[in-house]
Design a protein around this motif. Structure first.
Motif, short mmCIF file in Angstrom:
data_model
loop_
_atom_site.label_atom_id
_atom_site.label_comp_id
_atom_site.label_asym_id
_atom_site.label_seq_id
_atom_site.Cartn_x
_atom_site.Cartn_y
_atom_site.Cartn_z
N TYR A 1 7.61 43.01 -92.55
CA TYR A 1 6.94 42.16 -91.55
C TYR A 1 7.67 42.24 -90.21
O TYR A 1 7.05 42.29 -89.15
N LEU A 2 8.99 42.24 -90.27
CA LEU A 2 9.76 42.27 -89.02
C LEU A 2 9.54 43.60 -88.30
O LEU A 2 9.33 43.64 -87.08
N THR A 3 9.57 44.69 -89.07
CA THR A 3 9.34 46.01 -88.46
C THR A 3 7.98 46.04 -87.78
O THR A 3 7.84 46.50 -86.63
N ARG A 4 6.97 45.54 -88.49
CA ARG A 4 5.61 45.56 -87.92
C ARG A 4 5.53 44.67 -86.67
O ARG A 4 4.91 45.04 -85.67
N ALA A 5 6.18 43.51 -86.74
CA ALA A 5 6.15 42.60 -85.58
C ALA A 5 6.83 43.26 -84.39
O ALA A 5 6.35 43.19 -83.25
N ILE A 6 7.95 43.95 -84.64
CA ILE A 6 8.66 44.63 -83.55
C ILE A 6 7.78 45.74 -82.97
O ILE A 6 7.65 45.90 -81.76
N LEU A 7 7.13 46.50 -83.87
CA LEU A 7 6.28 47.59 -83.39
C LEU A 7 5.12 47.08 -82.54
O LEU A 7 4.63 47.78 -81.65
N ARG A 8 4.67 45.86 -82.84
CA ARG A 8 3.55 45.30 -82.07
C ARG A 8 3.98 44.91 -80.66
O ARG A 8 3.15 44.82 -79.78
N THR A 9 5.29 44.66 -80.48
CA THR A 9 5.69 44.08 -79.19
C THR A 9 6.76 44.85 -78.42
O THR A 9 6.90 44.65 -77.23
N ILE A 10 7.52 45.69 -79.12
CA ILE A 10 8.69 46.29 -78.46
C ILE A 10 8.61 47.80 -78.49
O ILE A 10 8.26 48.38 -79.52
N ARG A 11 8.90 48.42 -77.38
CA ARG A 11 8.91 49.89 -77.33
C ARG A 11 10.35 50.43 -77.35
O ARG A 11 10.58 51.60 -77.57
N ASP A 12 11.30 49.55 -77.05
CA ASP A 12 12.69 50.01 -76.93
C ASP A 12 13.29 50.30 -78.29
O ASP A 12 12.75 49.95 -79.33
N SER A 13 14.46 50.87 -78.21
CA SER A 13 15.16 51.22 -79.44
C SER A 13 15.79 49.97 -80.08
O SER A 13 16.39 49.15 -79.39
N VAL A 14 15.60 49.82 -81.38
CA VAL A 14 16.20 48.69 -82.10
C VAL A 14 16.92 49.25 -83.33
O VAL A 14 16.38 50.12 -84.02
N GLU A 15 18.11 48.74 -83.57
CA GLU A 15 18.84 49.19 -84.75
C GLU A 15 18.78 48.11 -85.84
O GLU A 15 19.03 46.93 -85.55
N PHE A 16 18.43 48.52 -87.05
CA PHE A 16 18.44 47.61 -88.19
C PHE A 16 19.64 47.94 -89.07
O PHE A 16 19.82 49.11 -89.45
N VAL A 17 20.42 46.93 -89.41
CA VAL A 17 21.47 47.14 -90.41
C VAL A 17 21.10 46.27 -91.61
O VAL A 17 21.05 45.05 -91.52
N LEU A 18 20.78 46.94 -92.72
CA LEU A 18 20.34 46.22 -93.92
C LEU A 18 21.52 46.17 -94.89
O LEU A 18 22.03 47.21 -95.32
N LEU A 19 21.94 44.95 -95.21
CA LEU A 19 23.09 44.79 -96.11
C LEU A 19 22.59 44.21 -97.43
O LEU A 19 21.83 43.23 -97.45
N THR A 20 23.00 44.83 -98.53
CA THR A 20 22.60 44.33 -99.85
C THR A 20 23.81 44.30 -100.77
O THR A 20 24.84 44.91 -100.48
N ASP A 21 23.64 43.64 -101.90
CA ASP A 21 24.67 43.75 -102.94
C ASP A 21 24.03 44.38 -104.19
O ASP A 21 22.88 44.09 -104.53
N TYR A 22 24.75 45.29 -104.78
CA TYR A 22 24.40 45.89 -106.09
C TYR A 22 22.99 46.47 -106.15
O TYR A 22 22.31 46.36 -107.17
N ALA A 23 22.55 47.09 -105.05
CA ALA A 23 21.22 47.72 -105.09
C ALA A 23 21.26 48.99 -105.94
O ALA A 23 20.25 49.39 -106.50
N HIS A 24 22.43 49.62 -105.99
CA HIS A 24 22.51 50.91 -106.66
C HIS A 24 23.64 50.96 -107.67
O HIS A 24 24.64 50.27 -107.52
N GLU A 25 23.44 51.81 -108.65
CA GLU A 25 24.55 52.09 -109.56
C GLU A 25 25.39 53.17 -108.89
O GLU A 25 24.97 54.32 -108.76
N VAL A 26 26.56 52.79 -108.42
CA VAL A 26 27.39 53.70 -107.64
C VAL A 26 28.53 54.24 -108.50
O VAL A 26 28.70 55.45 -108.63
N THR A 27 29.27 53.33 -109.13
CA THR A 27 30.41 53.77 -109.96
C THR A 27 30.09 53.65 -111.45
O THR A 27 30.79 54.20 -112.28
N GLY A 28 29.05 52.92 -111.79
CA GLY A 28 28.77 52.63 -113.20
C GLY A 28 29.52 51.39 -113.67
O GLY A 28 29.28 50.89 -114.76
#
Ligand SMILES: NC(=O)c1ccc[n+]([C@@H]2O[C@H](COP(=O)([O-])OP(=O)(O)OC[C@H]3O[C@@H](n4cnc5c(N)ncnc54)[C@H](OP(=O)(O)O)[C@@H]3O)[C@@H](O)[C@H]2O)c1
Length: 697
Positions: free
Chosen positions: A165-192
């Motif tokens: 939703y945020l991406t779509r809202a930004i695309l509707r209103t902003i032409r400039d460059s925007v950086e998204f940093v998405l932080l999660t915990d345990y999304a992936h099995e990295v070490t097992g």
């Protein structure tokens, strides 16, 4: 018809006649080459990604200038620390939490609810000018280590739908460059070693793989952390000046994802019997792939197969008429069901949305009561993704996501107590690669990819397959993308089924069965992939590139000793000939690792290498093979098998021991011109090439 001496090439004269027997077209010299499908599959490896330790020197932190949105909620701890680091800079921070509905708490604090319009309201409230960064930390929650089926909706709203939703809202209103940093915990099995895996977080991060390719002004970064990683380390990565698209931290160590070859481990091998008395459920069973799965199960002895889909088949009384109908898909479906019934199968057609828990519960109870416990599930239900995120109808987005995310959660919840022999989730290579128009499909499949390790940690033997396109049936054919030239070559049905049976047998998960298309890899460029390449694949790519760049140049090779070579592909019991041949491949191709099932071409061999290889092999097995054998028996396993056969070793003495070795000496130039002719297809066999050379003398 003529047949060449190496028994694999057949040449025909073909006449096409009309129904009255009049010849309407003739074709001379139609050549077919016999290929063993089984061997073809062995030549294909399984690929997948591993997270590899890759420490990096994190450069000094970014200077954040402009308006900054920080989605915090549970990630508030990180949000406040981030705020402290950047508040003195030329930036203005706004904090957003995800709740029931939009509200503005004060000048810098907001809540958004589950409606997409809330994100437009948010941007309007902060003033969209000068938005430079979005830090989305909402999903980080170390106190939550598992999710009940009921709470997945909430998880998706905090992560997946929020970023969409945020991406779509930004695309509707902003032409400039925007950086998204998405932080999660345990999304992936990295070490097992992770205590838990959070599939909803994987879906949240995966959207970026697609949207990043659709909108160059939006830049995304994904950082997956564990509880043991320090705040300082996390913030250094969040604010780094030399960002990596996807990184993970486990216990303060930095990992990046790399595409690599996945080996079949002998110790994981199991004999998986299809039980005549067993009950097998195929969701999406009326679709292209599901139906092939049903036929394979039927051919292997299954007698009770439930095909689940939403759309009901026409009434049975109309089937005979429909068989002659022009609707190929429908008639194939009916033919296949009749085929299975002829085998003695009971084919149960059940119709519901797989994400409808109530309906699914009733169908599964009915199956169990009438036919016994469920023995295997193949979860094929899925819809293709289509359309850029900005224009996408959100109902379509949800339709694509629902069978894979909600459907998987429902199937899992309803079968937790069952002793399943297998539970296979059909994912796609798209979840690894992303791509324009595929945000929903990428997220949905990434969820499946993470659901496998999530369940396997609980001892439930689920397996996810990241299919490349199937070339003969299914949605890739329906959308006319089966022949699209993609990073992994598409699979014929028979080969794909063999691959799946290997996957089940070796208990593999999160694998792409198939062959890499190095031409495409070269075109895409390693740096434009959402992952890096394992050293071995990188070397293959480099070799491929150098082969192209130095077409006819002899490559200087280093001296290699047999003990320097690592042979892979099967367990350690390689034959003497396989060892010898693999060593010669390594010498000629300057490799340290040889997969005995990989073709000479895909290992980087060209005509010059082939000549060298022939000389090397003739030095140890004189007069056993000719140059065409290197192209027709192109893996170590095949060539060693042929040499053994010609030498009468191992299997029965060959009856075609007449070895095609010319009775005259060929110069290097002769061989080069012969190879050129064979490679360009000017001649169909080695013999013909020799004739051409002789006639030119
Ligand atoms: N074909 C390929 O090349 C390829 C490549 C990679 C991955 N895959 C994956 O393999 C799976 C099968 O693909 P396919 O090519 O066989 O697709 P398909 O021919 O389009 O069949 C999809 C099946 O899923 C059913 N379905 C869709 N949404 C459903 C829902 N919500 N609940 C229950 N059933 C639902 C469809 O029936 P109704 O419409 O009647 O519900 C149909 O039976 C998919 O998950 C796909 O993502 C396919």
């Amino acid at each position: 018809m003529t047949k060449d001496n190496n028994t694999e090439v057949f040449t025909f004269r073909v006449s096409l006649v009309d129904t009255s027997g009049n010849v309407i077209a003739e074709a001379e010299e139609v050549t077919l080459r016999q290929i063993s499908k089984m061997n073809e599959f062995k030549k294909n490896a399984f690929y997948g990604t591993n997270w590899m330790l890759q420490p990096a020197t994190i450069q000094k932190t970014q200077n954040v200038q402009g308006n900054v949105l920080v989605f915090c909620d549970q990630g508030e701890y990180y949000a406040r620390a981030l705020a402290e680091q950047i508040q003195h800079q030329d930036s203005r921070l706004f904090f957003v939490s995800i709740g029931k509905k939009f509200s503005q708490i004060d000048a810098t604090q907001f809540t958004v609810g589950e409606d997409e319009e809330d994100y437009d309201k948010l941007l309007a409230a902060i003033g969209v000018n000068n938005l430079c960064s979005v830090y989305h930390f909402s999903t980080v929650n170390f106190t939550r280590t598992d999710v009940s089926a009921e709470r997945y909706g909430e998880e998706l709203h905090q992560g997946l739908y929020s970023v969409v939703y945020l991406t779509r809202a930004i695309l509707r209103t902003i032409r400039d460059s925007v950086e998204f940093v998405l932080l999660t915990d345990y999304a992936h099995e990295v070490t097992g070693e992770e205590a838990c895996i959070k599939p909803a977080n994987a879906a949240f991060l995966a959207v970026a793989k697609s949207t990043a390719t659709e909108y160059p002004n939006l830049r995304y970064r994904c950082i997956d952390i564990d509880e043991a990683t320090d705040m300082e380390t996390v913030l250094d990565e969040v604010l780094t000046e030399n960002p990596t698209f996807r990184v993970a931290y486990r216990n303060n160590q930095r990992f990046t994802e790399a595409l690599t070859v996945i080996e079949q481990k002998q110790e994981s091998m199991r004999e998986m019997e299809i039980k005549q008395t067993g009950v097998y459920l195929i969701t999406g069973g009326t679709g292209g792939l599901g139906l092939q799965m049903a036929i394979d199960l039927g051919n292997r002895g299954a007698r009770t197969i439930c095909l689940l889909a939403r759309k009901a088949l026409p009434d049975r009384s109309t089937w005979q008429t429909l068989l002659s109908n022009r609707d190929r898909k429908l008639s194939t479906l009916i033919e296949s069901i009749l085929y299975l019934e002829n085998l003695g199968c009971t084919v149960l057609l059940r119709y519901t949305d797989v994400s409808d828990r109530v309906q699914m519960e009733s169908i599964l109870s009915e199956l169990k009561e009438a036919y016994g416990p469920i023995n295997g599930i193949i979860h094929c239900a899925g819809m293709a993704g289509d359309g850029f995120l900005f224009n996408k109808n959100m109902n379509t987005f949800r339709d694509v996501v629902r069978p894979k995310i909600n459907g998987t959660v429902v199937l899992d919840a309803l079968t937790r107590g069952e002793k399943l022999d297998f539970f296979i989730l059909f994912s796609s290579m798209t979840s690894l690669l992303g791509g324009p128009g595929q945000s929903d499909y990428t997220a949905a499949n990434a969820f499946l990819d993470a659901y496998a390790p999530y369940l396997r940690k609980k001892g439930i033997p689920v397996q996810t397959v990241n299919w490349p396109g199937w070339s003969e049936v299914g949605m890739a054919v329906d959308y006319q993308v089966a022949d699209a030239v993609t990073l992994f070559r598409s699979l014929e049905t028979e080969v794909a089924i063999q691959a799946l049976n290997e996957i089940i047998k070796y208990d593999l998960s999160n694998v792409i069965p198939g062959q890499i298309n190095y031409d495409i890899l070269q075109q895409i460029g390693e740096n434009n992939l959402p992952f890096r390449l394992s050293p071995w694949l990188k070397k293959n790519l480099d070799r491929h590139i150098s082969r192209h760049n130095t077409q006819k140049k002899q490559v200087a090779k280093q001296t290699i000793a047999p003990e320097d070579i690592h042979i892979i592909g099967k367990n350690d019991n390689y034959t003497t000939t396989e060892n010898e041949v693999a060593f010669r491949y390594a010498v000629v191709l300057d490799l340290r690792e040889i997969d005995i099932y990989e073709s000479f071409n895909s290992l980087g061999g060209d005509s010059i290498h082939a000549m060298e290889l022939l000389k090397e092999i003739n030095a140890i097995y004189p007069r056993t093979i000719d140059i065409t054998d290197i192209f027709t028996h192109s893996s170590v396993e095949e060539l060693a098998g042929l040499i053994d056969k010609k030498r009468g070793i191992g299997k029965e003495q060959s009856d075609d021991k007449a070895v095609i070795v010319p009775d005259y000496k060929l110069s290097d130039d002769d061989i080069m011109s012969m190879l050129d002719n064979v490679e360009k297809g000017n001649v169909s066999s080695f013999d013909e090439a020799i004739k051409v050379i002789k006639s030119n003398k």
